[in-house]
Design a protein around this motif. Structure first.
Motif, PDB file in Angstrom:
ATOM      1  N   PHE A   1       0.832  -1.197   0.000  1.00  0.00           N
ATOM      2  CA  PHE A   1       0.000   0.000   0.000  1.00  0.00           C
ATOM      3  C   PHE A   1       0.873   1.257   0.000  1.00  0.00           C
ATOM      4  O   PHE A   1       1.964   1.247   0.562  1.00  0.00           O
ATOM      5  CB  PHE A   1      -0.921   0.003   1.222  1.00  0.00           C
ATOM      6  CG  PHE A   1      -1.769  -1.230   1.339  1.00  0.00           C
ATOM      7  CD1 PHE A   1      -1.462  -2.200   2.276  1.00  0.00           C
ATOM      8  CD2 PHE A   1      -2.843  -1.431   0.487  1.00  0.00           C
ATOM      9  CE1 PHE A   1      -2.225  -3.349   2.372  1.00  0.00           C
ATOM     10  CE2 PHE A   1      -3.611  -2.572   0.585  1.00  0.00           C
ATOM     11  CZ  PHE A   1      -3.297  -3.549   1.524  1.00  0.00           C
TER      12      PHE A   1
ATOM     13  N   SER B   1      -7.853   1.127  -2.640  1.00  0.00           N
ATOM     14  CA  SER B   1      -6.994  -0.008  -2.314  1.00  0.00           C
ATOM     15  C   SER B   1      -7.832  -1.220  -1.916  1.00  0.00           C
ATOM     16  O   SER B   1      -7.528  -2.365  -2.292  1.00  0.00           O
ATOM     17  CB  SER B   1      -6.036   0.364  -1.170  1.00  0.00           C
ATOM     18  OG  SER B   1      -5.119   1.351  -1.592  1.00  0.00           O
TER      19      SER B   1
ATOM     20  N   TYR C   1      -9.327  -2.606  -5.079  1.00  0.00           N
ATOM     21  CA  TYR C   1      -8.301  -3.281  -5.883  1.00  0.00           C
ATOM     22  C   TYR C   1      -8.020  -4.675  -5.330  1.00  0.00           C
ATOM     23  O   TYR C   1      -7.915  -5.652  -6.078  1.00  0.00           O
ATOM     24  CB  TYR C   1      -7.019  -2.449  -5.875  1.00  0.00           C
ATOM     25  CG  TYR C   1      -5.853  -3.111  -6.559  1.00  0.00           C
ATOM     26  CD1 TYR C   1      -4.868  -3.755  -5.817  1.00  0.00           C
ATOM     27  CD2 TYR C   1      -5.739  -3.112  -7.947  1.00  0.00           C
ATOM     28  CE1 TYR C   1      -3.803  -4.375  -6.428  1.00  0.00           C
ATOM     29  CE2 TYR C   1      -4.668  -3.733  -8.573  1.00  0.00           C
ATOM     30  CZ  TYR C   1      -3.701  -4.361  -7.809  1.00  0.00           C
ATOM     31  OH  TYR C   1      -2.646  -4.977  -8.428  1.00  0.00           O
TER      32      TYR C   1
ATOM     33  N   MET D   1      -3.606  -4.581   5.373  1.00  0.00           N
ATOM     34  CA  MET D   1      -4.034  -3.179   5.302  1.00  0.00           C
ATOM     35  C   MET D   1      -4.256  -2.609   6.699  1.00  0.00           C
ATOM     36  O   MET D   1      -3.986  -1.429   6.949  1.00  0.00           O
ATOM     37  CB  MET D   1      -5.305  -3.059   4.467  1.00  0.00           C
ATOM     38  CG  MET D   1      -5.682  -1.615   4.164  1.00  0.00           C
ATOM     39  SD  MET D   1      -6.896  -1.478   2.848  1.00  0.00           S
ATOM     40  CE  MET D   1      -7.088   0.305   2.780  1.00  0.00           C
TER      41      MET D   1
END
Length: 537
Positions: A327, A351, A354, A369
């Motif tokens: 990220f 993100s 994705y 994440m």
């Protein structure tokens, strides 16, 4: 206003031209007469002659020879020629030598006045060109003198901009400033981090020493490659090596020169410093690499006098390692610090989308994440000396993944944490940070002991250079000057409230050299310790 010289061996012709024309109409206020070349040269020596009307054929030296002489010694004079014969050879020679015009005798006064008026206009144009040429030369000189500052400002703006300018703008600026780069070329950044001065300097002396360090870096490290050394708007020293695709940089060579530079600075500038070498990067991407170098410097609390490469793992890496994620954490940190919540959440949502579209959402993706967001929060809050746990209950951060099982739940948690975190950060970031408070506390508690900037940095777990910049940014005074001010305040207190000898006071404050103590006391307070004590008593 203008001076006219008439040169002719016939006195009647000279008198006729002088008296038959109202020269004041052309702003000609002085008319001089010469009857041969010798007399004309004497008049040139004693007067500023703007316009010359000269006969070509005269006994002895002729008008052509006079014109050759004036072209060499008085090139600003505009010349007209008179001739009784339309001899093309004479005319051609006169024009080659720069004669403005020629007139056949007998001269008609109106014609002569008209051509002389044109000669006056030509003289004005010549003067304007000369003035412009002088001004242009001055401006070129000023431009060349300012060019290093303009180049430094260009890089400062490029490194400091949150949104990069368009490629065309960068290309135009590179050309305007004569920077030998194109958009296809790359830049290798090297951050020069001054960790500690081994002698006591005030803020001005530190600036002078840092300037000397930059000059040395330019002379030593840019001897083999083109580039520049700048100081950004936050006082960070940065060396930029210009890299051409046809002439790639060998990083081992750069590393060796950096090591030599560090040894030189240790010996001659009495300081310890480290060099952080980035990766060769396109100009449009240099701010990102620059941010990575700043993170490297901030995370380094153990290595000193070292050359550290961008891909090198440091022994100490606080909180979380962002390199393990995919990220754009550094971009997220930048947006968080600016308070741009909507833009940050939009990038984070992208993100999530994705990840979901690429391989489906799984526990590992969520945890990755989640770790990135924690890294963001702890890094930003610690940088400002704030506690994350003042903004969030610990379960809201650390234990969040236990109760989050779906992507929608994760998004809800993410929106809440970012919104709450930015709100708390923007509210408290302007206050004096915990780092600065701890720094002042350390100085106060150790005022009677010998300590260094490196000792304080170790106490607050920060890089010495980063601590100095943070302290000055928040307090408006350099860390060195603050320590000196506090020591001198304590010295004044002891001089007033105790009977201690001046030498004892100096020693109690860490000054083994009495003369140095007296010099620093007078510099801060405007009087020697003895005079200060007498004045108070």
């Amino acid at each position: 206003m203008y001076t006219l010289l008439i040169v002719d061996d016939e006195s009647i012709a000279v008198r006729g031209m002088k008296q038959g024309i109202v020269w004041s109409d052309l702003a000609i206020t002085e008319i001089l007469e010469a009857y041969n070349v010798k007399q004309a040269k004497q008049l040139f020596a004693n007067h500023q002659i703007d316009i010359m009307i000269c006969d070509i054929e005269m006994p002895g030296q002729n008008g052509i020879e006079l014109l050759e002489w004036t072209r060499t010694h008085y090139p600003d004079t505009v010349s007209l020629f008179l001739t009784a014969h339309a001899d093309f050879t004479y005319v051609q020679k006169a024009l080659q030598l720069g004669s403005f015009d020629y007139i056949l005798k007998p001269v008609k006064h109106e014609q002569l006045k008209d051509i002389t008026g044109q000669a006056v206009l030509q003289w004005k144009k010549n003067e304007e060109k000369k003035t412009f040429s002088v001004l242009h030369k001055q401006y070129v000189q000023q431009w060349e003198e300012q060019l290093p500052h303009l180049i430094e400002r260009f890089w400062q703006e490029l490194l400091g901009e949150r949104v990069l300018p368009k490629s065309k703008q960068i290309a135009a600026k590179l050309q305007q400033l004569n920077i030998p780069l194109t958009l296809d070329d790359q830049v290798l950044p090297i951050l020069i981090s001054i960790e500690m001065w081994k002698e006591e300097f005030n803020a001005r002396d530190e600036e002078i020493m840092e300037y000397a360090l930059r000059k040395t870096a330019s002379e030593l490290m840019l001897a083999s490659w083109p580039g520049t050394v700048i100081q950004d708007r936050n006082g960070i020293n940065l060396l930029l090596i210009y890299v051409k695709p046809t002439d790639p940089i060998i990083r081992d060579e750069v590393q060796k020169i950096c090591e030599e530079y560090i040894r030189y600075c240790n010996q001659y500038f009495k300081c310890s410093l480290s060099c952080y070498i980035g990766e060769s990067t396109k100009i449009t991407e240099i701010p990102g690499m620059y941010s990575d170098l700043l993170v490297m410097e901030r995370n380094n609390v153990s290595a000193s006098n070292k050359v550290i490469l961008a891909n090198e793992q440091l022994q100490v890496r606080p909180f979380f390692d962002s390199s393990a994620t995919s990220f754009p954490v550094m971009d997220w940190i930048m947006l968080f610090e600016l308070g741009r919540k909507e833009e940050l959440l939009e990038q984070m949502t992208e993100s999530c989308t994705y990840m979901e579209q690429k391989s489906g959402f799984c526990k590992e993706d969520l945890e990755s994440m989640h770790t990135s967001i924690l890294f963001l929060l702890f890094s930003v809050f610690h940088k400002k000396g704030l506690s994350v746990y003042e903004a969030f209950p610990s379960k809201q951060l650390i234990d969040s993944t236990i109760n989050i099982r779906t992507l929608e739940q994760f998004r809800t948690w993410m929106y809440k944490v970012i919104s709450q975190g930015i709100g708390h950060f923007m509210l408290h970031a302007k206050e004096e940070s915990e780092i600065v408070i701890k720094t002042k506390k350390y100085i106060s508690e150790h005022i009677h002991q010998e300590f260094s900037r490196e000792d304080i940095a170790s106490y607050v777990f920060l890089n010495p250079s980063y601590l100095s910049r943070l302290f000055k940014k928040e307090t408006g005074i350099s860390l060195t000057d603050y320590i000196l001010k506090e020591r001198m305040n304590e010295a004044k207190r002891l001089l007033v409230q105790t009977e201690m000898k001046i030498s004892q006071i100096a020693e109690s404050l860490g000054y083994m050299n009495l003369s140095h103590f007296i010099t620093m006391f007078k510099k801060v307070n405007g009087a020697t310790p003895m005079n200060f004590r007498k004045k108070i008593q």
